[in-house]
Design an enzyme around this catalytic site. Structure first.
Site, mmCIF file in Angstrom:
data_model
loop_
_atom_site.group_PDB
_atom_site.id
_atom_site.type_symbol
_atom_site.label_atom_id
_atom_site.label_comp_id
_atom_site.label_asym_id
_atom_site.label_seq_id
_atom_site.Cartn_x
_atom_site.Cartn_y
_atom_site.Cartn_z
ATOM 1 N N GLY B 40 22.789 -25.358 -42.020
ATOM 2 C CA GLY B 40 21.546 -24.677 -41.673
ATOM 3 C C GLY B 40 21.356 -23.477 -42.579
ATOM 4 N N LEU B 43 17.296 -18.108 -41.327
ATOM 5 C CA LEU B 43 17.669 -16.705 -41.477
ATOM 6 C C LEU B 43 19.168 -16.498 -41.349
ATOM 7 C CD1 LEU B 43 15.064 -14.487 -39.671
ATOM 8 C CD2 LEU B 43 15.581 -14.645 -42.092
ATOM 9 N N GLY B 45 21.725 -18.765 -41.385
ATOM 10 C CA GLY B 45 22.533 -19.534 -42.330
ATOM 11 C C GLY B 45 22.405 -19.021 -43.759
ATOM 12 N N HIS B 266 6.921 -19.021 -24.201
ATOM 13 C CA HIS B 266 6.140 -17.939 -24.790
ATOM 14 C C HIS B 266 4.743 -17.934 -24.190
ATOM 15 C CE1 HIS B 266 4.282 -15.310 -27.664
ATOM 16 N NE2 HIS B 266 5.449 -15.088 -28.234
ATOM 17 N N ARG B 337 8.081 -11.691 -21.934
ATOM 18 C CA ARG B 337 7.495 -13.024 -22.070
ATOM 19 C C ARG B 337 7.621 -13.875 -20.810
ATOM 20 N NH1 ARG B 337 9.601 -14.259 -28.220
ATOM 21 N NH2 ARG B 337 8.154 -12.805 -29.191
ATOM 22 N N HIS B 429 9.319 -21.969 -26.596
ATOM 23 C CA HIS B 429 9.323 -21.243 -27.844
ATOM 24 C C HIS B 429 10.727 -21.025 -28.405
ATOM 25 C CE1 HIS B 429 8.219 -18.440 -30.879
ATOM 26 N NE2 HIS B 429 8.789 -17.407 -30.305
ATOM 27 N N GLU B 453 20.095 -18.532 -33.420
ATOM 28 C CA GLU B 453 19.619 -19.180 -32.198
ATOM 29 C C GLU B 453 20.599 -20.248 -31.720
ATOM 30 O OE1 GLU B 453 15.622 -20.742 -32.473
ATOM 31 O OE2 GLU B 453 15.587 -21.360 -30.371
ATOM 32 N N ARG B 463 14.635 -13.573 -24.069
ATOM 33 C CA ARG B 463 14.692 -12.807 -25.298
ATOM 34 C C ARG B 463 13.454 -11.924 -25.422
ATOM 35 N NH1 ARG B 463 12.553 -13.326 -30.151
ATOM 36 N NH2 ARG B 463 11.792 -15.440 -29.864
#
Lengths: 215, 665, 247
Positions: B40, B43, B45, B266, B337, B429, B453, B463
């Site tokens: 992966g 961001l 990875g 979300h 959320r 989401h 994640e 979150r």
């Protein structure tokens, strides 16, 4: 491409200034003297060689780029569209080739006849002490023919179109770009392209109609 | 199984600093001998691969995309939190820590969250240095905005494309390491199995998606940064390719899936328009800074709107119910959320939805346009502005703030949100749950790490906005490069692994058998249709609100669906070629098991907390009711082939915060 | 709505491609890709191979979609990726021709899927700022003018989809490369190694076999993020100066 293009543009200006003398109503005297000067002056000779090299380079570069780009593009789309870019910018090579043909006709008509044939009369003017070729006579004869005039007009339209894209494209290629001034350059480019071609076109048109009215 | 979180001793604020200073290191000459596989390249990875490449490890990075730049981190819109306190509004590392713990409804690990808050500030510095064009003030300094669930302004942003810009930053750092030869990049390779040698993670089996070839890759350890499993719902804001497969394969090899029922719905997505819908599009939470959420007070108005006889503009002010402002006066439209989503569900359950399907509420910018318009008129020195002037100026301001979002909305719905109130509805989401990891981000399988994640550790049951980017980058840039040393420092004498070990060959054979099984079913239903069916079951029984009866039913339905899948799925094409349908089939196969574990976890957790709302457990006012006495633990699920998944518990201890009922009133 | 699709089918990079015709029933609220999903479901139900097309985020940011619709990359709407194009842009009875992005540096993999790894290699040649993790000073150390940050963003917004190359009659990657160069050049952090970056990236771009820019401008018209051709002029300026002026 951009450098040779801009060089050729500068030639267009000089060439136009000289040729506008054809419009002076003095029976071609000024023009003939100017032409004589241009064909005999050693400096001009060098410059003219530069010009031929420029044209050649511009054409060769163009051909190389077209071939390269065809290779880079590979296959074409089934649907061709001009919605995403104007016809001009996508057909510079076509216009350029057309202009090259026109140039051949133009040079064959005048330059070749002046340089390599004896078909032109020699003429003397009272206030100069040498003989000059009466090129004016030749030009005026040529532009008396409606078909030649038409060929010139079409050639000049192609030139205008070629320049409209070429002018601003040269600036982009050279990186001469500025958020404030570029829009102005683009407008100037269009005005210049159309203007210079119109002025050129004025010559055959004027001479044709001048001749008509003389008869 | 005893789950040891390995949280270091000492006061909360000093744990990470002390630990970092006393961790085992790997000398540079040894780093060159050690190989790390990273699966992966989003961001987490990409940042991990880049950083570990910089440190001198031999990194092999894998993505199923054609380029690391396509990872779904790219779609994060709103921003990234950091406790910089640039706004001088009282922010601090502790406050970010506290907000995150509270926002997560006290179901995350204190020490991990505090470390996240500490790292947050470094992330911003790193991103700026990489050339991330964050929004700036006129003075040239970084700008901030506020986000749901907090009362300070700590979110850094690059228009509505913060995730994209941060991912490009990480991608460019990764690209640099690729060009330097420190990272070997494998694009279009999908991990299909994890290989264990003597109980440690030592490699993976991948499928080259272009040729279909199965490949064996060996290394000293394996890092999973493969994102969340939201696509189990079929309709979600995740990209079409997001999947649980890599994580799930690890679970099948003994890793534990922690808190899988914690999924975030979300509140501000574009409502579903029809049966053909393939994905849902998020409208950034930042819109709730200025937009007001409402539904009609009167049922007959709602009905008229649903039937297309009226629009939102026809409803007079006194007949509108700004239900978030009414129910939660302290936070209003900026409640977290989960709260906002549930409130929308309550409103639409009452029949007050404002779209054809009844599943939508308004997000209205008329007031904001008016307010900004007046302010702009004032600052331009227009004394008595006309209403059209105000409108024009106000729309200009709103367009500067949210222009790209409004444009996107208009593209998708064909409606102009400057004129008509936006219609939104909650959608799946993010998944807070994930692979269980300890403080080192190491799973219960030695040598297997999980970041971003894909792990469960930082967000608890819910979150907060702008925290996903923060966590992915913290894990990748600032945590794993250190903590991986705890494992690798013991491996410096381990020679490079041969990928012809029997363990690798066996795993490759299993994978081949698995693919052949899928190809040979040759049934009548498409993979997509199974995925849609699974999604419907998940949303119906394990969506915004859940109950024991539904979950029990859901589990049965999933099991039946799984059986049907193996009997009737049709995978066209060949396995030895580029075959997107086969890729999908493999992913859906894993989702069909993952879904069951989620339901089991939801059934097991007899409380309502964060994104997990059990109808049986609510207060008299209908708010979620937590049960701290019995459920302050991480539920880590072990998959038992052929049997029932088994839960292992990690008790959560809170030494620094007091467990309170979250109140946003 | 009833549509006729003319879809390019090509088994793999070496195979000969051809157009296949399909009639399909679509709805106006569908996205273009959802319309293709419907086509694929139909093909699968007939036990035929679905049309391979690349897609992922379906919200216009990942840059995966790579098809040319009626001669235009990403279809007729400006500033819109294929996934955000909705069928309300068409009317019943329309014939839609769908082809892959075409350029020699983007070889076809299958049907509408092309290989854009050349873009990755251009970035690897220099599309970064050489800063290691942990080396960064505080984010507010160097102020960046608001407008300049915004201009940098305008260049940085590129999604790497390759529509610029696809639209260019010359198959040139100038817009892509120039957007990256200018994104970094406009920020003080990126200025430091700017000259090296420009030269390296242009060199790699040429090596990948992309065509030469003749300032047609179709790239910018088709760019789903509306990246301006001004980037190209700026790249030319930077390149010329890095070659002729800087030592």
């Amino acid at each position: 491409m951009s450098l040779t293009g801009l060089f050729l543009i500068s030639f267009l200006i000089v060439h136009l200034l000289g040729n506008l003398q054809l419009l002076i109503p003095d029976g071609g005297k000024a023009f003939n003297i100017y032409a004589h000067f241009m064909s005999t002056n050693i400096v001009i000779k060098f410059i003219s060689i530069g010009l031929y090299v420029g044209i050649l380079l511009h054409a060769i570069q163009g051909i190389i780029i077209v071939l390269d780009n065809r290779k880079a593009k590979g296959s074409k789309y089934a649907v061709n569209t001009y919605e995403n870019g104007n016809w001009l910018s996508k057909n510079m090579a076509l216009l350029g080739t057309f202009i090259l043909f026109f140039l051949c006709v133009h040079m064959g008509d005048f330059w070749y006849k002046v340089k390599f044939t004896d078909t032109l009369d020699l003429i003397t003017y009272p206030d100069i002490d040498y003989q000059v070729k009466d090129i004016y006579q030749r030009v005026s004869m040529a532009f008396g023919n409606v078909w030649i005039v038409v060929i010139y007009i079409v050639g000049l339209i192609a030139l205008a179109l070629h320049l409209i894209h070429g002018f601003q494209s040269a600036f982009t290629t050279l990186g001469l770009q500025h958020p404030k001034y570029t829009p102005a350059i683009n407008v100037i480019g269009i005005l210049f392209s159309v203007g210079i071609s119109l002025l050129y076109a004025l010559i055959p048109l004027y001479m044709y109609f001048a001749k008509l009215s003389n008869y | 199984m005893k789950l040891d979180s390995k949280v270091p001793e000492g006061p909360l604020a000093e744990k990470w600093t002390k630990y970092r200073g006393s961790m085992n290191l790997v000398a540079p000459n040894n780093k060159r001998r050690l190989e790390v596989i990273i699966v992966g390249t989003g961001l987490a990875g990409a940042s991990a691969a880049a950083t570990m490449g910089e440190l001198g490890y031999n990194v092999k990075a894998f993505t199923f995309h054609d380029s690391p730049r396509r990872a779904h981190s790219i779609a994060a819109q709103g921003g990234i939190n950091a406790a910089k306190n640039y706004q001088n509004d009282g922010d601090s590392v502790y406050r970010l820590f506290y907000d995150t713990i509270k926002g997560g409804d006290y179901r995350s690990r204190e020490a991990n969250v505090h470390r996240l808050a500490e790292c947050s500030t470094e992330i911003i510095d790193q991103a700026v240095a990489q050339g991330v064009p964050f929004a700036r003030e006129y003075g040239g300094l970084l700008a901030n905005r506020s986000f749901g669930g907090v009362q300070v302004s700590r979110t850094f942003y690059a228009r509505g494309q913060t995730g994209q810009q941060l991912l490009i930053g990480a991608y460019s750092a990764l690209s640099r390491q690729i060009s330097l030869g420190n990272v070997k990049m494998y694009n279009r390779h999908e991990m299909l199995d994890l290989v264990l040698v003597d109980g440690k993670a030592r490699g993976i089996i991948t499928r080259n998606l272009l040729t279909g070839e199965l490949e064996k890759h060996a290394a000293h350890c394996v890092v999973l940064a493969t994102g969340g499993y939201g696509n189990v719902f079929y309709l979600s804001t995740n990209a079409m390719g997001c999947n649980v497969s890599a994580a799930w394969r690890a679970v099948k090899k003994g890793a534990l899936m922690a808190n899988p029922c914690f999924t975030q719905i979300h509140p501000t997505c574009i409502p579903v328009s029809g049966e053909y819908q393939s994905k849902l599009t998020l409208m950034s939470e930042s819109l709730r800074n200025d937009g007001r959420v409402w539904v009609p007070k009167k049922l007959e108005d709602a009905k008229a709107i649903q039937e297309g006889k009226k629009t939102g503009l026809d409803i007079p002010e006194e007949d509108r119910d700004y239900y978030l402002e009414r129910r939660y006066p302290a936070f209003g439209n900026l409640v977290p959320r989960d709260v906002a989503s549930r409130a929308a569900k309550t409103a639409t359950d009452e029949g007050k939805g404002v779209v054809r399907t009844g599943l939508g509420v308004y997000l209205d910018f008329a007031d904001a346009i008016d307010r900004y318009g007046k302010a702009a008129a004032h600052s331009k020195g227009i004394d008595n502005p006309t209403s059209s002037q105000i409108l024009e100026l106000g729309e200009e301001v709103v367009s500067q703030k949210y222009g790209n979002l409004f444009q996107m909305y208009e593209k998708i719905t064909g409606e102009n949100p400057y004129k008509q109130p936006m219609k939104i509805y909650p959608a799946v989401h993010y998944t807070m749950g994930g692979i269980w990891v300890d403080y080192n981000l190491e799973t219960n399988i030695p040598g297997l790490f999980a970041l971003g994640e894909a792990n469960f550790s930082d967000h608890g049951a819910n979150r907060l906005g702008a925290s996903a980017l923060m966590q992915g980058l913290a894990d990748g840039y600032f945590v794993i490069p250190y903590t991986i040393g705890q494992f690798l420092s013991n491996e410096i004498r381990t020679p490079k692994f041969d990928n012809n070990l029997p363990e690798f060959n066996a795993a490759e054979k299993d994978t081949r058998t698995r693919i052949e099984r899928l190809m040979s079913v040759n049934g009548n239903q498409s993979v997509e249709s199974f995925h849609r069916k699974l999604g419907k079951i998940m949303w119906e029984y394990c969506g915004m609100s859940r109950n024991a009866e539904g979950l029990t039913k859901g589990i049965k339905l999933i099991q039946e669906l799984r059986e049907e899948f193996y009997k009737d799925v049709f995978v066209p094409g060949d396995q030895n070629e580029f075959n997107p349908e086969l890729e999908k089939a493999i992913r859906v196969e894993d989702f069909l098991e993952m879904g069951e574990v989620m339901m089991r976890d939801a059934l097991d957790r007899n409380e309502s907390c964060g994104g997990h709302f059990r109808e049986e457990y609510r207060s008299e006012e209908g708010e979620a009711k937590r049960n701290d006495e019995d459920y302050t633990y991480v539920a880590a699920w072990e998959w038992k082939e052929g049997g029932q998944p088994q839960v292992h518990k990690e008790e959560l201890t809170f030494e620094n915060v007091e467990l309170k009922t979250r109140s946003y009133k | 709505m009833q549509l006729t699709l003319k879809v390019w089918r090509q088994k793999n990079g070496n195979a000969q491609g051809r157009f296949e015709h399909h009639n399909i029933e679509a709805e106006e609220h569908m996205s273009f890709l959802e319309m293709l999903d419907v086509l694929n479901e139909k093909l699968i139900s007939e036990k035929k191979e679905p049309v391979a097309f690349e897609h992922d985020c379906r919200e216009g940011i990942c840059g995966a979609c790579s098809m040319v619709i009626n001669g235009r990359p990403h279809g007729p709407q400006t500033g819109t990726t294929t996934c955000q194009l909705h069928m309300r842009a068409y009317k019943s009875g329309d014939t839609i021709t769908i082809e892959p992005f075409r350029a020699n540096s983007f070889p076809v993999i299958k049907d509408l899927v092309v290989d854009r790894s050349s873009f990755d290699r251009i970035i690897q040649a220099g599309g970064y700022i050489s800063v290691n993790t942990g080396q960064a000073p505080d984010g507010n150390t160097i102020p960046v003018e608001k407008d300049q940050a915004s201009d940098a963003f305008d260049s940085a917004t590129c999604i790497g989809c390759g529509a610029c190359v696809a639209a260019c009659p010359n198959g040139s990657a100038m817009l892509f490369t120039s957007a990256k160069v200018n994104h970094l050049e406009q920020l003080p952090q990126g200025k430091v190694e700017h000259n090296r970056r420009v030269k390296d990236m242009v060199k790699q771009m040429d090596k990948e076999g992309f065509g030469k820019c003749s300032n047609v401008g179709a790239c910018s018209v088709e760019c789903p993020k509306e990246i301006s051709v001004e980037n190209i002029a700026a790249l030319n300026r930077h390149y010329l100066s890095s070659v002729f002026v800087k030592k």
